[in-house]
Design a protein around this motif. Structure first.
Motif, mmCIF file in Angstrom:
data_model
loop_
_atom_site.group_PDB
_atom_site.id
_atom_site.type_symbol
_atom_site.label_atom_id
_atom_site.label_comp_id
_atom_site.label_asym_id
_atom_site.label_seq_id
_atom_site.Cartn_x
_atom_site.Cartn_y
_atom_site.Cartn_z
ATOM 1 N N GLN A 305 32.484 -69.312 -29.036
ATOM 2 C CA GLN A 305 33.097 -68.356 -28.124
ATOM 3 C C GLN A 305 33.732 -69.066 -26.930
ATOM 4 O O GLN A 305 33.271 -70.127 -26.518
ATOM 5 N N ALA A 306 34.777 -68.482 -26.381
ATOM 6 C CA ALA A 306 35.398 -69.019 -25.175
ATOM 7 C C ALA A 306 34.516 -68.689 -23.974
ATOM 8 O O ALA A 306 34.034 -67.560 -23.842
ATOM 9 N N VAL A 307 34.277 -69.682 -23.123
ATOM 10 C CA VAL A 307 33.439 -69.471 -21.941
ATOM 11 C C VAL A 307 34.177 -69.943 -20.690
ATOM 12 O O VAL A 307 35.068 -70.785 -20.764
ATOM 13 N N GLU A 308 33.766 -69.377 -19.547
ATOM 14 C CA GLU A 308 34.380 -69.771 -18.283
ATOM 15 C C GLU A 308 33.854 -71.132 -17.843
ATOM 16 O O GLU A 308 32.685 -71.449 -18.045
ATOM 17 N N LYS A 309 34.714 -71.918 -17.219
ATOM 18 C CA LYS A 309 34.313 -73.245 -16.747
ATOM 19 C C LYS A 309 33.427 -73.158 -15.510
ATOM 20 O O LYS A 309 32.584 -74.023 -15.266
ATOM 21 N N ARG A 310 33.600 -72.109 -14.710
ATOM 22 C CA ARG A 310 32.826 -71.955 -13.472
ATOM 23 C C ARG A 310 32.376 -70.505 -13.344
ATOM 24 O O ARG A 310 33.198 -69.588 -13.401
ATOM 25 N N ILE A 311 31.068 -70.284 -13.206
ATOM 26 C CA ILE A 311 30.512 -68.939 -13.076
ATOM 27 C C ILE A 311 29.703 -68.867 -11.789
ATOM 28 O O ILE A 311 28.714 -69.583 -11.615
ATOM 29 N N ASP A 312 30.123 -67.998 -10.871
ATOM 30 C CA ASP A 312 29.435 -67.823 -9.593
ATOM 31 C C ASP A 312 28.417 -66.705 -9.732
ATOM 32 O O ASP A 312 28.763 -65.562 -10.046
ATOM 33 N N THR A 313 27.137 -67.020 -9.492
ATOM 34 C CA THR A 313 26.078 -66.021 -9.654
ATOM 35 C C THR A 313 25.779 -65.265 -8.361
ATOM 36 O O THR A 313 24.969 -64.337 -8.362
ATOM 37 N N GLY A 314 26.379 -65.657 -7.234
ATOM 38 C CA GLY A 314 26.275 -64.887 -6.001
ATOM 39 C C GLY A 314 25.010 -65.132 -5.200
ATOM 40 O O GLY A 314 24.092 -65.840 -5.626
ATOM 41 N N SER A 315 24.966 -64.552 -3.995
ATOM 42 C CA SER A 315 23.809 -64.692 -3.110
ATOM 43 C C SER A 315 23.770 -63.488 -2.171
ATOM 44 O O SER A 315 24.708 -62.682 -2.130
ATOM 45 N N MET A 316 22.687 -63.388 -1.387
ATOM 46 C CA MET A 316 22.503 -62.260 -0.473
ATOM 47 C C MET A 316 21.725 -62.726 0.752
ATOM 48 O O MET A 316 20.777 -63.513 0.630
ATOM 49 N N LEU A 317 22.116 -62.253 1.930
ATOM 50 C CA LEU A 317 21.366 -62.539 3.151
ATOM 51 C C LEU A 317 20.276 -61.483 3.314
ATOM 52 O O LEU A 317 20.557 -60.299 3.473
ATOM 53 N N VAL A 318 19.024 -61.924 3.251
ATOM 54 C CA VAL A 318 17.881 -61.023 3.389
ATOM 55 C C VAL A 318 17.343 -61.127 4.811
ATOM 56 O O VAL A 318 17.005 -62.229 5.283
ATOM 57 N N THR A 319 17.262 -59.996 5.499
ATOM 58 C CA THR A 319 16.791 -59.946 6.887
ATOM 59 C C THR A 319 15.667 -58.908 7.009
ATOM 60 O O THR A 319 15.336 -58.206 6.039
ATOM 61 N N LYS A 320 15.136 -58.794 8.202
ATOM 62 C CA LYS A 320 14.057 -57.834 8.441
ATOM 63 C C LYS A 320 14.513 -56.404 8.184
ATOM 64 O O LYS A 320 13.726 -55.538 7.782
ATOM 65 N N THR A 321 15.804 -56.137 8.380
ATOM 66 C CA THR A 321 16.312 -54.773 8.222
ATOM 67 C C THR A 321 16.536 -54.373 6.761
ATOM 68 O O THR A 321 16.538 -53.182 6.448
ATOM 69 N N ASN A 322 16.736 -55.356 5.866
ATOM 70 C CA ASN A 322 17.022 -54.985 4.469
ATOM 71 C C ASN A 322 16.025 -55.551 3.459
ATOM 72 O O ASN A 322 16.183 -55.359 2.254
ATOM 73 N N VAL A 323 14.985 -56.254 3.937
ATOM 74 C CA VAL A 323 14.089 -56.963 3.029
ATOM 75 C C VAL A 323 13.398 -56.045 2.032
ATOM 76 O O VAL A 323 13.084 -56.453 0.913
ATOM 77 N N ASP A 324 13.161 -54.799 2.408
ATOM 78 C CA ASP A 324 12.441 -53.889 1.520
ATOM 79 C C ASP A 324 13.351 -52.931 0.755
ATOM 80 O O ASP A 324 12.865 -51.982 0.128
#
Length: 342
Positions: A305-324
């Motif tokens: 199968q054809a695949v991408e050369k670069r795959i970005d899986t992402g990230s998230m900033l976790v703080t006291k306001t959104n941790v839960d």
């Protein structure tokens, strides 16, 4: 009739039981070849080599890989060095898998240059390699599955700049040769550089591969900069071990919650520190997704199968306001039990 002719007529002197065993072995070989032609689960054995095996990050990667292996019907063999600074052990592990003739290898290289020759030898032996988490020089691999670490570092820099406002900030680096953390550190410095009211008073110290070495380096750094007397207003650490080491040092000095602190990656203790206000924020990757996509990409490539050369899986900033929130909890508290039994 000659003796030789008699042996031929009797099946070359074989007993009937010998002939049955021979036919059984031929049948096994035929079945094996049929499995190989169909891409059956018994024929596709994938090796996955992380930087280490002790941090929570790698357990999440492993869980994602297991999920992919079950969906695809392949076997994934997980093996990495115990310490994240044991380059020679990681090289030995990769070479061993190549010698075993695995169908492919998913690798998180401890060094962006130290694994180049080993990966080339693997691809020369027709063992395809997908690199994940941390990049490898030369690009001699099928795909690179990872966080956009420069962008993630910039998120950390902007978060610390917002928290500090004005003053002196410190970067505690991880270790030389690690492309992923080097890119986070670059992104962080780029972001801080856009704020003239902030001054980077140290960016050359390395914490090393363990919490213990990072804690010691952090203690020395904070003391040398007079952090207890107001010489430091903010710090950034670019991975789990340096973040936890810095947290320990800040608490030991009575500076936790007083010196603003942004870290990287997550564990139960680090998340608790966010809730307590000792850490302003954690930039959290998506390691489960990383492991899952690394295996899916590698198997897809092997199956044509054809695949991408670069795959970005992402990230998230976790703080006291959104941790839960559900989104944050999915990252900081992954479902390991379903996939790893723990």
């Amino acid at each position: 009739m000659r003796q030789e002719d008699q042996k031929i007529r009797r099946g070359w002197g074989w007993k009937p039981s010998d002939l049955l065993i021979f036919l059984f072995l031929l049948l096994c070989v035929a079945c094996k070849r049929s499995e190989q032609a169909d891409g059956g689960p018994a024929t596709l054995r994938i090796a996955m080599v992380p930087k280490g095996t002790t941090h929570e990050f790698w357990k999440s990667v492993h869980a994602g890989a297991v999920k992919a292996s079950r969906e695809l019907g392949v076997e994934v063999v997980w093996k990495g060095p115990l310490r994240e600074d044991d380059l020679s052990d990681q090289i030995d592990i990769v070479q061993s898998f190549v010698a075993q003739g695995v169908a492919g290898i998913a690798l998180a290289p401890l060094s962006d240059k130290g694994l180049v020759g080993t990966v080339k030898a693997a691809t020369d032996s027709r063992v395809p390699v997908v690199v994940f988490d941390s990049d490898l020089a030369g690009g001699n691999y099928v795909s690179f599955v990872a966080t956009d670490n420069v962008a993630a570092g910039k998120v950390a820099g902007e978060a610390l700049a917002k928290a500090v406002g004005k003053g002196n900030v410190v970067l505690l680096r991880y270790q030389e040769g690690s492309a992923s953390t080097a890119n986070r550190e670059k992104g962080f410095l780029d972001a801080i550089g856009a704020h003239p009211e902030l001054k980077v008073v140290s960016s050359s110290q390395y914490g090393g591969a363990t919490t213990e070495t990072a804690e010691k380096a952090s203690e020395n750094l904070l003391a040398s900069l007079g952090a207890a007397g107001g010489g430091v207003q903010g710090v950034f650490a670019p991975n789990e071990s340096t973040t936890f080491g810095m947290l320990r040092a800040l608490r030991q000095a009575g500076l936790a919650g007083k010196v603003h602190f942004v870290g990287f990656d997550a564990s139960d203790k680090l998340v608790d520190a966010v809730r307590a206000g000792d850490i302003d924020g954690l930039v959290v990757q998506r390691p489960f997704e990383m492991g899952y996509l690394a295996i899916k990409t590698l198997v897809g490539s092997i199956r044509g199968q054809a695949v991408e050369k670069r795959i970005d899986t992402g990230s998230m900033l976790v703080t006291k306001t959104n941790v839960d929130t559900p989104d944050a909890q999915a990252l900081v508290k992954p479902d390991l039990k379903t996939w790893l039994g723990e």
